[in-house]
Design a protein around this motif. Structure first.
Motif, mmCIF file in Angstrom:
data_model
loop_
_atom_site.group_PDB
_atom_site.id
_atom_site.type_symbol
_atom_site.label_atom_id
_atom_site.label_comp_id
_atom_site.label_asym_id
_atom_site.label_seq_id
_atom_site.Cartn_x
_atom_site.Cartn_y
_atom_site.Cartn_z
ATOM 1 N N GLY A 72 1.675 11.172 -7.056
ATOM 2 C CA GLY A 72 1.246 10.453 -5.861
ATOM 3 C C GLY A 72 0.046 9.556 -6.097
ATOM 4 N N THR A 73 -0.390 9.438 -7.349
ATOM 5 C CA THR A 73 -1.510 8.549 -7.659
ATOM 6 C C THR A 73 -1.105 7.100 -7.431
ATOM 7 O OG1 THR A 73 -2.276 10.127 -9.316
ATOM 8 C CG2 THR A 73 -3.171 7.899 -9.441
ATOM 9 N N LEU A 133 3.505 8.374 -10.557
ATOM 10 C CA LEU A 133 4.335 8.357 -9.353
ATOM 11 C C LEU A 133 4.601 9.770 -8.846
ATOM 12 C CD1 LEU A 133 6.912 5.597 -10.406
ATOM 13 C CD2 LEU A 133 5.201 5.395 -8.599
ATOM 14 N N ASP A 134 4.888 10.689 -9.761
ATOM 15 C CA ASP A 134 5.157 12.070 -9.355
ATOM 16 C C ASP A 134 3.932 12.717 -8.723
ATOM 17 O OD1 ASP A 134 7.730 11.857 -10.278
ATOM 18 O OD2 ASP A 134 7.321 12.801 -12.231
ATOM 19 N N VAL A 137 -1.341 2.400 -3.166
ATOM 20 C CA VAL A 137 -0.173 2.416 -2.286
ATOM 21 C C VAL A 137 0.384 0.995 -2.226
ATOM 22 C CG1 VAL A 137 0.715 2.889 0.019
ATOM 23 C CG2 VAL A 137 -1.101 4.323 -0.939
ATOM 24 N N ARG A 171 -5.996 6.492 -5.359
ATOM 25 C CA ARG A 171 -4.572 6.204 -5.481
ATOM 26 C C ARG A 171 -4.303 4.754 -5.091
ATOM 27 N NH1 ARG A 171 -1.721 8.736 -0.105
ATOM 28 N NH2 ARG A 171 -3.533 8.688 1.264
ATOM 29 N N GLU A 173 1.964 5.112 -5.325
ATOM 30 C CA GLU A 173 3.071 5.278 -4.391
ATOM 31 C C GLU A 173 3.667 3.915 -4.083
ATOM 32 O OE1 GLU A 173 3.898 6.660 0.262
ATOM 33 O OE2 GLU A 173 1.976 7.090 -0.706
ATOM 34 N N ARG A 200 0.525 7.371 9.334
ATOM 35 C CA ARG A 200 -0.336 7.846 8.256
ATOM 36 C C ARG A 200 -1.733 7.237 8.361
ATOM 37 N NH1 ARG A 200 2.784 6.823 2.719
ATOM 38 N NH2 ARG A 200 1.041 8.100 1.984
ATOM 39 N N TYR A 202 7.724 3.557 5.976
ATOM 40 C CA TYR A 202 7.183 4.864 5.616
ATOM 41 C C TYR A 202 5.683 4.980 5.905
ATOM 42 C CZ TYR A 202 11.463 6.137 3.073
ATOM 43 O OH TYR A 202 12.752 6.449 2.725
ATOM 44 N N ALA A 242 6.561 2.327 -1.626
ATOM 45 C CA ALA A 242 7.406 2.741 -0.501
ATOM 46 C C ALA A 242 7.622 1.574 0.446
ATOM 47 C CB ALA A 242 6.753 3.900 0.256
#
Length: 360
Positions: free
Chosen positions: A228-229, A225-226, A178, A176, A231, A241, A237, A233
């Motif tokens: 989560g591949t 995006l849906d 980020v 993914r 992200e 994590r 946030y 933010a």
């Protein structure tokens, strides 16, 4: 008896020629129109870069005449441009001017190495570095787990990092991507914006979305995006994590505090890579807050697998004036930092008083 020899007169070395001529033979498989450009625009760009040199093309030969040093540089430039054309890169006057800058700077990396280095291709468009500094930046991302790209606007810090992230995702090196950046006005002013929290922070993240749309098929972005591949933010946030198997980009890092920078860097998980980008001359933090990007190099000195890449005005790939504006501001900052008398001298000897103002 041998007569004494007549002393010989000193030999004056011949003067080097003031003008020489060299012919560059272009391989038959390279179309001359690709090398010379539309309406000979590339050829004119070469002549503009070396005003003392005459360049003429006939058949598959290009004759170069002028001062020896310039002729040698132009001949090498033409060889490099032939390599660029052979690699499938389209020549433009901008490519020529960047190639000239690389050659005159005598860098170890050749123009062809930079301009033919493909990072990512999408919808017929190929993303490549355009300067030596950008090539070193891309190489550093490949070689290190954490890379800092520090430099002025327009140097491709975020854009190239995004391209490397998409490349890593497509090659299944990460699971993914980020993308994050600080929302420096996340207090009172943000509250006056209409809509939900997502609507309020969207303007801060819009530059990341814009770059993403140039590199990924826009129809697939909502699905990625849906899932989560991908992200996108705000930095807040990230707290708490651990990001494994991810390519993580922190943009506008000059607007992080030291505490936020520490929080972000410690999110790094196994199999992940981080790129942090920013411009230390454009800090928007409230007064008294130290930028985390300004101190992080001192903190991480001696830490392996971390590299700092500094891009300059010569790496700007926007309008030519952007580079000049950046240099002008750098000079202005130096003058502004000087004490009063020195500042006046730097501006041309002015006493610092307005015309006609009496001395107290």
């Amino acid at each position: 008896m041998t007569s004494p020899s007549t002393p010989s007169s000193p030999v004056t070395p011949p003067h080097p020629p003031t003008r020489v001529e060299h012919r560059v033979v272009v391989p038959a498989h390279v179309p001359m129109v690709s090398l010379l450009g539309s309406n000979d625009s590339v050829l004119r760009a070469v002549e503009d870069g070396f005003t003392a040199v005459d360049v003429h093309a006939r058949g598959n030969e290009i004759a170069v005449a002028g001062p020896p040093g310039d002729v040698a540089l132009v001949s090498r430039l033409l060889d490099e441009l032939v390599d660029v054309v052979e690699a499938g890169t389209r020549l433009t006057p901008d490519v020529v001017s960047r190639s000239i800058a690389m050659l005159t700077a005598a860098t170890a990396t050749s123009p062809a190495e930079v301009l033919t280095f493909n990072i990512l291709s999408n919808r017929g468009r190929t993303i490549r570095p355009k300067t030596v500094g950008q090539k070193h930046y891309v190489d550093a991302i490949d070689a290190n787990t954490v890379t800092f790209g520090i430099g002025p606007a327009g140097t491709g810090k975020t854009y190239l990092a995004m391209a490397k992230a998409v490349q890593a995702l497509q090659a299944h090196q990460v699971n993914r991507i980020v993308l994050t950046r600080p929302a420096v006005e996340a207090g009172e002013r943000l509250g006056y914006l209409p809509g939900s929290l997502s609507d309020k922070i969207d303007p801060y993240l819009r530059p990341l979305y814009d770059a993403l749309h140039e590199m990924v098929d826009p129809d697939t972005i909502p699905r990625l995006l849906d899932a989560g591949t991908i992200e996108v933010a705000p930095l807040a946030y990230m707290r708490g994590r651990t990001l494994n198997d991810a390519f993580i980009i922190l943009d506008e890092a000059q607007n992080t505090s030291s505490e936020q920078m520490r929080m972000f860097l410690t999110r790094l998980g196994f199999g992940s890579r981080m790129v942090i980008t920013g411009d230390v001359t454009q800090v928007d933090l409230p007064g008294g807050t130290t930028s985390g990007l300004r101190v992080i190099e001192d903190v991480l000195t001696g830490v392996d697998d971390v590299e700092f890449c500094r891009l300059t005005s010569s790496d700007v790939v926007r309008h030519r004036l952007v580079s000049d504006i950046i240099d002008a501001y750098a000079r202005w900052d130096v003058v502004r930092a000087q004490p009063g008398p020195s500042r006046g001298a730097a501006r041309g000897g002015s006493s610092g008083r307005r015309s006609g103002e009496a001395e107290a």
